[in-house]
Every structure is written in structure tokens, then in C-alpha cells.
Design a protein around this motif. Structure first.
Motif, PDB file in Angstrom:
ATOM      1  N   TYR A  17      43.912  41.645  40.832  1.00 27.71           N
ATOM      2  CA  TYR A  17      43.536  42.439  41.998  1.00 27.71           C
ATOM      3  C   TYR A  17      42.228  41.947  42.619  1.00 27.71           C
ATOM      4  O   TYR A  17      42.145  41.753  43.825  1.00 27.71           O
ATOM      5  CB  TYR A  17      43.405  43.911  41.622  1.00 27.71           C
ATOM      6  CG  TYR A  17      43.010  44.784  42.779  1.00 27.71           C
ATOM      7  CD1 TYR A  17      43.941  45.181  43.715  1.00 27.71           C
ATOM      8  CD2 TYR A  17      41.698  45.189  42.957  1.00 27.71           C
ATOM      9  CE1 TYR A  17      43.596  45.965  44.805  1.00 27.71           C
ATOM     10  CE2 TYR A  17      41.326  45.971  44.036  1.00 27.71           C
ATOM     11  CZ  TYR A  17      42.287  46.363  44.949  1.00 27.71           C
ATOM     12  OH  TYR A  17      41.917  47.130  46.021  1.00 27.71           O
ATOM     13  N   TYR A  18      41.199  41.768  41.783  1.00 29.72           N
ATOM     14  CA  TYR A  18      39.872  41.511  42.336  1.00 29.72           C
ATOM     15  C   TYR A  18      39.630  40.072  42.772  1.00 29.72           C
ATOM     16  O   TYR A  18      38.892  39.847  43.734  1.00 29.72           O
ATOM     17  CB  TYR A  18      38.787  41.950  41.348  1.00 29.72           C
ATOM     18  CG  TYR A  18      38.624  43.440  41.349  1.00 29.72           C
ATOM     19  CD1 TYR A  18      38.075  44.088  42.453  1.00 29.72           C
ATOM     20  CD2 TYR A  18      39.050  44.212  40.287  1.00 29.72           C
ATOM     21  CE1 TYR A  18      37.936  45.454  42.488  1.00 29.72           C
ATOM     22  CE2 TYR A  18      38.918  45.585  40.308  1.00 29.72           C
ATOM     23  CZ  TYR A  18      38.359  46.196  41.414  1.00 29.72           C
ATOM     24  OH  TYR A  18      38.243  47.550  41.447  1.00 29.72           O
ATOM     25  N   LYS A  21      41.073  39.596  46.204  1.00 25.85           N
ATOM     26  CA  LYS A  21      40.354  40.469  47.131  1.00 25.85           C
ATOM     27  C   LYS A  21      39.014  39.857  47.527  1.00 25.85           C
ATOM     28  O   LYS A  21      38.657  39.837  48.705  1.00 25.85           O
ATOM     29  CB  LYS A  21      40.143  41.839  46.491  1.00 25.85           C
ATOM     30  CG  LYS A  21      39.439  42.814  47.407  1.00 25.85           C
ATOM     31  CD  LYS A  21      39.278  44.155  46.751  1.00 25.85           C
ATOM     32  CE  LYS A  21      38.572  45.107  47.708  1.00 25.85           C
ATOM     33  NZ  LYS A  21      38.447  46.431  47.152  1.00 25.85           N
ATOM     34  N   PHE A  22      38.266  39.365  46.541  1.00 27.20           N
ATOM     35  CA  PHE A  22      36.955  38.794  46.842  1.00 27.20           C
ATOM     36  C   PHE A  22      37.055  37.443  47.540  1.00 27.20           C
ATOM     37  O   PHE A  22      36.194  37.086  48.329  1.00 27.20           O
ATOM     38  CB  PHE A  22      36.109  38.684  45.583  1.00 27.20           C
ATOM     39  CG  PHE A  22      35.643  40.009  45.071  1.00 27.20           C
ATOM     40  CD1 PHE A  22      35.106  40.965  45.919  1.00 27.20           C
ATOM     41  CD2 PHE A  22      35.744  40.319  43.729  1.00 27.20           C
ATOM     42  CE1 PHE A  22      34.684  42.192  45.460  1.00 27.20           C
ATOM     43  CE2 PHE A  22      35.314  41.540  43.252  1.00 27.20           C
ATOM     44  CZ  PHE A  22      34.783  42.485  44.117  1.00 27.20           C
TER      45      PHE A  22
END
Length: 105
Positions: A17-18, A21-22
Motif C-alpha cells: 500500500y505505502y 502511494k509514496f
């Protein structure tokens, strides 16, 4: 054994997920779907592990993990379905951090 698989799937789910996203990758929508699927499997594995440990001294440890992961799953579901997403987003994040704290205690 199942608890290790659950923790591993949870870590992969968080990374999946991260990181996109980043990095603002275009495949973020499909990564969110994979995040949800892996998180659901992780929750199921931890609940199964808790059920298998009932009656043993370490059952309370797995109860804590199962409750935290269930809370993460419920807040994640509510994040998608309810308009009060800011509240559930915060709760989802705090429970995720709580999982890592509980993991290393």
C-alpha cells in the motif's frame, strides 16, 4: 506457524500500500485491491491461529493479535463504505501502528 504467515502477509500488505502511494505509481488502484486481499487473508490466518491455541498459555498473545488485526480490517472496511473516512483513517493508522508495537513487545 500460521502466525508467521499472517505477520508476513500483513507486512507485505502494508508495503504494497505505502510504497506505490509514496512513489505515486499509476498502479496504485490495483495495489489497494491486493492490499485488501492480503489483509483479509492475514486476519483470517491470525484468527485461525488463535483458535488453535485456545487452552494453551500463549493464547492471550494471539488473542491480542487477532483483535488488533480484526480492528484493522473493520476500520479498513468502514473507510471504504462510510463517509466519516477521516475518523476511520486515523483509527486504521493507529491500529496498524499498534500492531507493530504489539509485535515487538
Amino acid at each position: 506457524m500460521i502466525h508467521k504467515m499472517s505477520s508476513m502477509l500483513f507486512m507485505i500488505s502494508v508495503i504494497l500500500y505505502y510504497v506505490p502511494k509514496f512513489l505515486k505509481l499509476k498502479c496504485f488502484a490495483s495495489c489497494v485491491k491486493a492490499h485488501i486481499v492480503l489483509g483479509t487473508i492475514s486476519i483470517s490466518c491470525m484468527i485461525i491461529e488463535f483458535i488453535t491455541k485456545i487452552g494453551q498459555p500463549e493464547a492471550f498473545k494471539y488473542l491480542g493479535f487477532a483483535l488488533i488485526l480484526t480492528g484493522i480490517g473493520v476500520t479498513g472496511y468502514l473507510l471504504k463504505k462510510v463517509r466519516l473516512s477521516k475518523l476511520y483513517r486515523r483509527a486504521h493508522l493507529y491500529l496498524t501502528i499498534g500492531f507493530f508495537v504489539y509485535l515487538f513487545i
